[in-house]
Scaffold this active site. Sequence first.
Site, PDB file in Angstrom:
ATOM      1  N   TYR A  36       0.880  -1.178   0.000  1.00  0.00           N
ATOM      2  CA  TYR A  36       0.000   0.000   0.000  1.00  0.00           C
ATOM      3  C   TYR A  36       0.916   1.227   0.000  1.00  0.00           C
ATOM      4  CZ  TYR A  36      -3.793   3.056   1.603  1.00  0.00           C
ATOM      5  OH  TYR A  36      -4.717   4.061   1.715  1.00  0.00           O
TER       6      TYR A  36
ATOM      7  N   THR B 206       1.521   3.977   1.419  1.00  0.00           N
ATOM      8  CA  THR B 206       2.149   4.618   2.587  1.00  0.00           C
ATOM      9  C   THR B 206       3.033   3.669   3.408  1.00  0.00           C
ATOM     10  OG1 THR B 206       0.255   4.108   3.986  1.00  0.00           O
ATOM     11  CG2 THR B 206       0.228   6.241   2.859  1.00  0.00           C
ATOM     12  N   LYS B 207       3.097   2.394   3.031  1.00  0.00           N
ATOM     13  CA  LYS B 207       3.937   1.474   3.814  1.00  0.00           C
ATOM     14  C   LYS B 207       5.420   1.805   3.609  1.00  0.00           C
ATOM     15  CE  LYS B 207       0.188  -1.126   4.625  1.00  0.00           C
ATOM     16  NZ  LYS B 207      -0.586  -1.108   5.870  1.00  0.00           N
ATOM     17  N   ASN B 208       6.284   1.188   4.408  1.00  0.00           N
ATOM     18  CA  ASN B 208       7.724   1.492   4.280  1.00  0.00           C
ATOM     19  C   ASN B 208       8.233   1.213   2.877  1.00  0.00           C
ATOM     20  OD1 ASN B 208       7.106   1.318   7.104  1.00  0.00           O
ATOM     21  ND2 ASN B 208       9.322   1.369   7.496  1.00  0.00           N
ATOM     22  N   LEU B 209       7.706   0.166   2.236  1.00  0.00           N
ATOM     23  CA  LEU B 209       7.935  -0.059   0.808  1.00  0.00           C
ATOM     24  C   LEU B 209       6.559   0.007   0.155  1.00  0.00           C
ATOM     25  CD1 LEU B 209       9.827  -0.740  -1.547  1.00  0.00           C
ATOM     26  CD2 LEU B 209       9.454  -3.165  -1.047  1.00  0.00           C
TER      27      LEU B 209
END
Length: 366
Positions: free
Chosen positions: A184, A186-189
């Site tokens: 998604y 906004t996740k870290n990746l």
Amino acid sequence: MKIPQCAPGRFYGAHSAEMEEAIRKVFAGGWYILGNEVRAFEEEFAAWCGCAGAVGVANGTDALELALRALRLPEKSRVAVPALTASATGMAVLRAGLTPVLVDLDQYRTMSVVSLREAFRFFADIRAVVPVHLYGQMAALDEIIPAAAEYGAAVVEDCAQAHGAQLHGRRAGVFGVFGSFSFYPTKNLGAVGDGGLVTCADAACCSELEALRQYGWSERFDSSEFGLNSRLDELQAAILRVKLPHLDKDNEKRRFLAARYTAGLTGLPLELPLERPQSRMVFHQYVIGCECREELRKFLADRGIGTAVHYPKSLAEQQAFAAASRTELPETERLLPRILSLPMYPELTEEEADFVIEAIREFFGA
Ligand SMILES: *Cc1c(COP(=O)(O)O)cnc(C)c1O
């Protein structure tokens, strides 16, 4: 100054040429589903993570559902999940035809082993445990994995907020039978749309997942079992291949910003994040605990600072999980009204972080 709580577009600002070149290649290649980009990304992610193999899927919820399905548990078996997590964790359990058991949190805001053991004593049919590495913090796997083994339950890690988090120098996603990841934005990746992946402990687990993500095919046009259509597409994989080499450095930047927040906010009447010993958090979120959360939120909003609440309700309070069983949830209930997520992303500048710190200090008259 305007400081959003999350800003997934800022990476593109700094890497537009690379990202556009990557998708141009996919457009021109004419192969859009499960091709070279997905295969290469799966290999690169598995090598980076340190797991036997990885299977790209459509999103993080599917990743967890498919991993749970691959365990082949009896229908309606119980699955222990922390009460404080994304709705997706609980929903994946329901979609896999299983029954969530909600357990409490420890002081690191991840699954409490005491509460998990209580759940095992109370419910005989818990067949799987899903520790969630919430906010980028590793769950207490040193204790959860032996407890699960004692009761014959499989461990599937929900790593949607923990790409690159480490425990004893090993990354999230290599400890359980499976690890589920979300990309998604906004996740870290993050992808530029939906994406997900399952890390697998061995090659047999990988083949199982590959069949489940595509119509239950054992080979092309031959469904030998139940399956979904849940594939990572070539465009998202191409973008993720551009971003993966930046992830370690970006996680370091998150840790740097978190240390800055902690230094600037220490001494105020706030609960600051604690890092579990022997672990490395990747600060998917920097979450403070505050008695007067709503007042602080408004004070910050008035100064252009975005915040968020992850999450406003525990799974125990959401209608969709009304049929879930649960243990006592005192820590979840204590923490829930206090949590507030500050702006956190690698592109957040030191000046912006300092502006946030100053505003919070001003709120407390410090
Ligand atoms: C984001 C998230 C998911 C679900 O991921 P999607 O890609 O949105 O389906 C699952 N679990 C946790 C803890 C998450 O944060």
